[in-house]
Design an enzyme around this catalytic site. Structure first.
Site, mmCIF file in Angstrom:
data_model
loop_
_atom_site.group_PDB
_atom_site.id
_atom_site.type_symbol
_atom_site.label_atom_id
_atom_site.label_comp_id
_atom_site.label_asym_id
_atom_site.label_seq_id
_atom_site.Cartn_x
_atom_site.Cartn_y
_atom_site.Cartn_z
ATOM 1 N N GLY A 44 0.813 -1.208 0.000
ATOM 2 C CA GLY A 44 0.000 0.000 0.000
ATOM 3 C C GLY A 44 0.849 1.262 0.000
ATOM 4 O O GLY A 44 0.409 2.312 -0.477
ATOM 5 N N GLU B 52 1.532 1.852 -3.488
ATOM 6 C CA GLU B 52 0.275 2.248 -4.146
ATOM 7 C C GLU B 52 -0.041 3.715 -3.849
ATOM 8 O O GLU B 52 -0.509 4.449 -4.721
ATOM 9 C CB GLU B 52 -0.865 1.324 -3.695
ATOM 10 C CG GLU B 52 -0.708 -0.089 -4.270
ATOM 11 C CD GLU B 52 -1.736 -1.067 -3.735
ATOM 12 O OE1 GLU B 52 -1.824 -1.208 -2.500
ATOM 13 O OE2 GLU B 52 -2.454 -1.682 -4.546
ATOM 14 N N GLU C 49 2.615 -8.198 -1.819
ATOM 15 C CA GLU C 49 1.362 -8.790 -1.310
ATOM 16 C C GLU C 49 1.287 -10.297 -1.518
ATOM 17 O O GLU C 49 0.748 -11.022 -0.679
ATOM 18 C CB GLU C 49 0.153 -8.117 -1.965
ATOM 19 C CG GLU C 49 -0.176 -6.735 -1.409
ATOM 20 C CD GLU C 49 0.645 -5.620 -2.048
ATOM 21 O OE1 GLU C 49 1.618 -5.913 -2.776
ATOM 22 O OE2 GLU C 49 0.309 -4.448 -1.800
HETATM 23 N N1 COA Z 1 1.562 -4.393 9.045
HETATM 24 C C1 COA Z 1 1.628 -4.519 10.380
HETATM 25 N N2 COA Z 1 2.778 -4.676 11.068
HETATM 26 C C2 COA Z 1 3.897 -4.707 10.352
HETATM 27 C C3 COA Z 1 3.910 -4.599 8.951
HETATM 28 C C4 COA Z 1 2.672 -4.428 8.292
HETATM 29 N N3 COA Z 1 2.589 -4.289 6.969
HETATM 30 N N4 COA Z 1 5.188 -4.674 8.529
HETATM 31 C C5 COA Z 1 5.943 -4.830 9.620
HETATM 32 N N5 COA Z 1 5.171 -4.851 10.725
HETATM 33 C C6 COA Z 1 5.617 -4.959 12.122
HETATM 34 C C7 COA Z 1 6.333 -6.268 12.400
HETATM 35 O O1 COA Z 1 5.418 -7.282 12.741
HETATM 36 C C8 COA Z 1 7.235 -5.878 13.551
HETATM 37 O O2 COA Z 1 6.440 -5.853 14.698
HETATM 38 P P1 COA Z 1 7.078 -6.241 16.133
HETATM 39 O O3 COA Z 1 8.187 -5.257 16.367
HETATM 40 O O4 COA Z 1 5.936 -6.143 17.066
HETATM 41 O O5 COA Z 1 7.591 -7.650 15.948
HETATM 42 C C9 COA Z 1 7.606 -4.433 13.234
HETATM 43 O O6 COA Z 1 6.606 -3.953 12.325
HETATM 44 C C10 COA Z 1 8.969 -4.269 12.578
HETATM 45 O O7 COA Z 1 9.002 -5.144 11.443
HETATM 46 P P2 COA Z 1 10.322 -5.966 11.067
HETATM 47 O O8 COA Z 1 9.978 -6.795 9.891
HETATM 48 O O9 COA Z 1 10.841 -6.654 12.271
HETATM 49 O O10 COA Z 1 11.296 -4.766 10.700
HETATM 50 P P3 COA Z 1 12.404 -4.698 9.581
HETATM 51 O O11 COA Z 1 13.008 -3.352 9.726
HETATM 52 O O12 COA Z 1 13.263 -5.912 9.637
HETATM 53 O O13 COA Z 1 11.618 -4.781 8.173
HETATM 54 C C11 COA Z 1 9.929 -4.231 6.532
HETATM 55 C C12 COA Z 1 10.749 -3.760 7.772
HETATM 56 C C13 COA Z 1 8.952 -3.151 6.200
HETATM 57 C C14 COA Z 1 10.895 -4.445 5.350
HETATM 58 C C15 COA Z 1 9.238 -5.573 6.863
HETATM 59 O O14 COA Z 1 8.549 -5.439 8.087
HETATM 60 C C16 COA Z 1 8.207 -6.028 5.831
HETATM 61 O O15 COA Z 1 8.565 -6.560 4.807
HETATM 62 N N6 COA Z 1 6.904 -5.815 6.138
HETATM 63 C C17 COA Z 1 5.814 -6.364 5.341
HETATM 64 C C18 COA Z 1 5.590 -5.583 4.081
HETATM 65 C C19 COA Z 1 4.407 -6.145 3.331
HETATM 66 O O16 COA Z 1 4.315 -7.309 3.045
HETATM 67 N N7 COA Z 1 3.483 -5.241 2.983
HETATM 68 C C20 COA Z 1 2.314 -5.603 2.253
HETATM 69 C C21 COA Z 1 1.174 -5.676 3.164
HETATM 70 S S1 COA Z 1 -0.280 -6.235 2.313
#
Ligand code: COA
Ligand code: NAD
Length: 653
Positions: A100, A103, A123
């Site tokens: 998002g 997006e 996603e």
């Molecule tokens: N929604 C809710 N919580 C999220 C999130 C999301 N999209 N992305 C990350 N978080 C949370 C994690 O669960 C973690 O929570 P915690 O500290 O309670 O364990 C916290 O944010 C930090 O995330 P983490 O992955 O440990 O940090 P990072 O710096 O290693 O990586 C990202 C950051 C953004 C690269 C990675 O979190 C990621 O790939 N997120 C998902 C992205 C995604 O798939 N988005 C599409 C959603 S439909």
């Protein structure tokens, strides 16, 4: 406030501030709608710069909201509102711009990104497709094959790649704020460009290449649904007017959101992040990690040393003699060279990293190490010798970790002067690639030693799962159980290649016999020999693996194992067939046919039974941990959520 607006001269700065990753939850969406209304109504504002606080622009939709009813304003409406603003919006991007988040950026008129940022639509890795216009707008901005690949693979691109695709208009130099303002000034002087949803899709220049890309992406998806739904969505975006494609995209997104695949992938996502949050290490400061020692420069030691170096940790490697030291050094240097050759690091970074690497045959060179990982031969006497040498040279507060696969680390620790500093860090091969590390909680390990083990895993970008001491910890113990069961089925009538085919059809990248051939049959042979004296004679023992090893068939590396190898390709072996038939006959077994669903069902049940034994013994702490281990270390199809997730509802298999 999760979104705030500041105005300077004729510019407005809209800042998303929703730690830790600026997920686009309800408050952010509502904040953006408010910011659009505010800046649109203010005649003094001529352009708007959208940015975010913290390490990342936004990680996309708030995944934790997915189990709740969707609360307005919905993201597609926020992005449509962005597209209909009367002022230019410039997305100033940094860190991760995912899902998002990207997006939202596509709803803006211009995009500028920090050089280190990553942009993607991941996603599908959560069992979804983009649901706020990503599949429709991206192919209206960039080459449709590139858009298709980004959306169906879920893999992000670097800022440089995004610029070359024209996904962004500019890469910021050192000062993002200055460059974004300059872009805003240029935008003010120009007519507003048409929003992406009002543009036609970028023309497909090569229909054959598009079809080939689709075929390849479908193949890579194996049994997963979302990557295939993403391919269909992009094709619709190319064929249909934007409004119809947007409607269909949203319908697919909503359908997938309640799918079992999405539930499975979300569970793995959160389980991977929570596995390391052990109550006993909560709030504890890990010891500093400035210098790492590695003992043994073989397959694992060299891989672990490379993993540390690639994450900026200086390493001193100790080998037993100068020849082995030189070989170990070359192995590590080879990994770094490979990173250089593949463009993952430039020459200066390569040289800097290599300069942090020392190798020696003198344990005294570890006198300043903070944490030392031993990866010497899998032999208790050798391990004892190494630990005794470490006891003599290490600082008292330094931590010792063993990478043993099967040996009892409690026994190792008991022989040292300070058992509280001994833990296990069980890496997987190749250690600089495989994401999983089992952190082994020994009987007397201090919480600080464990916290430091988890901290090292995090620093290396690994997924750390706690496990108690037992033969094989979580993963290898479960693998030993289903391998044994697989071999029993072979003796009873199945063929190794049928079991492998059943596992591949289920979604494993390879079956258990192919996997053994790849790893080398001698590793488990050595373990079985070690256990021979204590083995319960009442337990059924299959000696097919031993016979293969005795015949010199140690796996792919010797050109033969469970399979014969023809130019590296595994082919059925008549010799192995005969060996199996003879063995069944010798044991008086009437061989029977196993249908494919029985083969895979038996493998799964064996995994679950062994996992339950691990809980009962206190080796594993949570069922999610088992799934994280099996998915990240043993090729269990991620989109199925792991054996424990599946065990809760067999009907959905
Ligand atoms: N929604 C809710 N919580 C999220 C999130 C999301 N999209 N992305 C990350 N978080 C949370 C994690 O669960 C973690 O929570 P915690 O500290 O309670 O364990 C916290 O944010 C930090 O995330 P983490 O992955 O440990 O940090 P990072 O710096 O290693 O990586 C990202 C950051 C953004 C690269 C990675 O979190 C990621 O790939 N997120 C998902 C992205 C995604 O798939 N988005 C599409 C959603 S439909
Ligand atoms: P390997 O045989 O490739 O390497 C072992 C290295 O240790 C050799 O280079 C050897 O010279 C060195 N060594 C032996 N004794 C030494 C000593 N006293 N001092 C310094 N160096 C010494 O073995 P490997 O596959 O890298 O396995 C190492 C450890 O990692 C074992 O405990 C193994 O069980 C474990 N492990 C292996 C794998 C795997 O897939 N290979 C995976 C996880 C864990």
């Amino acid at each position: 406030m999760t979104v705030h607006v500041e105005k300077t001269d004729d510019l407005a700065f809209v800042t998303i501030d929703n730690p830790p990753v600026n997920a686009a939850g309800q408050a952010v969406r509502a904040g953006l709608i408010g910011a659009i209304a505010d800046t649109d109504a203010d005649d003094t504002v001529k352009a708007v710069i959208l940015r975010a606080k913290g390490a990342t622009f936004t990680a996309g939709a708030d995944v934790s909201e997915f189990d709740k009813p969707a609360a307005p304003p919905h993201l597609p409406d926020v992005i449509l509102a962005l597209e209909t603003t009367t002022k230019p919006w410039i997305a100033a991007l940094h860190g991760s711009i995912l899902g998002g988040g990207l997006e939202i950026a596509l709803g803006c008129n211009y995009r500028i990104a920090d050089a280190r940022s990553k942009l993607g639509l991941p996603e599908v890795t959560l069992g979804l497709i983009p649901g706020a216009g990503g599949t429709v707008r991206l192919p209206r901005l960039i080459d449709p094959i590139a858009a298709l690949t980004m959306i169906s693979s879920g893999k992000p691109v670097t800022a440089a790649k995004a610029l070359s695709l024209r996904l962004i208009d500019a890469v910021a130099g050192g000062d993002m704020s200055k460059d974004a303002i300059a872009l805003a000034r240029t935008a003010i002087a120009q007519p507003l460009p048409a929003p992406l949803s009002q543009r036609p899709a970028v023309a497909v220049n090569d229909a054959d290449a598009l079809n080939a890309a689709k075929d390849s992406l479908r193949k890579k998806a194996r049994g997963a649904t979302a990557p295939k739904a993403a391919i269909d969505a992009v094709q619709r975006a190319l064929d249909l007017p934007a409004d119809q494609a947007l409607k269909a995209e949203r319908e697919t997104f909503m359908r997938l959101k309640s799918s079992r695949e999405c539930a499975a992938l979300r569970r793995v996502f959160f389980a991977e992040r929570s596995a390391a949050k052990l109550p006993m290490v909560k709030g504890l400061d890990p010891a500093p990690l400035n210098t790492i020692g590695v003992i043994g420069g073989g397959t694992m030691g060299a891989g672990i040393a490379a993993a540390c170096l690639l994450r900026g940790l200086p390493v001193t490697l100790i080998e037993r003699d100068d020849k082995a030291r030189a070989t170990g050094y070359d192995r590590v240097a080879g990994v770094l060279k490979n990173s250089l050759d593949r463009g993952l690091m430039d020459q200066a970074k390569h040289d800097f990293t290599l300069a942090m690497f020392k190798s020696s045959t003198d344990y005294a060179d570890l006198s300043n190490a903070d944490l030392v990982i031993e990866a010497v031969f899998e032999d208790m006497d050798v391990k004892h010798g190494v630990l005794a040498a470490l006891d003599r040279v290490l600082r008292k507060d330094a931590i010792i970790a063993s990478n043993t696969s099967y040996l009892d680390i409690n026994v190792m620790a008991a022989q040292t002067a300070h058992p509280s500093r001994v833990i296990g860090l069980h890496f997987f091969s190749p250690a600089y690639i495989m994401k999983l590390v089992e952190v082994i909680i020994t009987d007397h390990a201090s919480p600080t030693a464990l916290a430091t083990g988890f901290a090292l895993a995090k620093r290396l970008g690994k997924i750390a799962v706690p496990a108690g001491v037992c033969d094989g910890f979580i993963g290898n113990r479960i693998m030993t159980a289903y391998r044994r069961k697989g071999e029993i089925m072979v003796e009873d009538g199945a063929w190794p290649w049928d079991i492998d085919a059943a596992m591949r059809d289920f979604g494993f990248p390879m079956g258990l016999f192919e996997m053994q051939d790849l790893a080398g049959l001698d590793i488990s042979w050595a373990m079985r020999k070690r256990q021979a004296a204590t083995r319960d004679p009442a337990t059924r023992y299959v000696n097919l693996g031993d016979k293969l090893c005795e015949a010199g068939r140690l796996g792919k590396k010797t050109g033969a194992g469970w399979y014969d190898y023809n130019e590296g390709r595994a082919v059925k072996s008549e010799l192995v067939e005969t060996l199996i038939l003879d063995e069944s006959k010798r044991k008086g077994i009437t061989r029977k046919k196993f249908p494919q669903d029985v083969l895979i069902g038996t493998i799964l049940t064996t995994m679950q039974t062994e996992a339950n034994a691990l809980f009962a013994e206190g080796i594993a702490q949570r069922s999610e941990d088992i799934d994280v281990v099996m998915v990240n270390g043993y090729g269990f199809p991620r989109w199925r959520g792991g054996p424990m997730f599946m065990g809760n509802d067999h009907s959905k298999r």
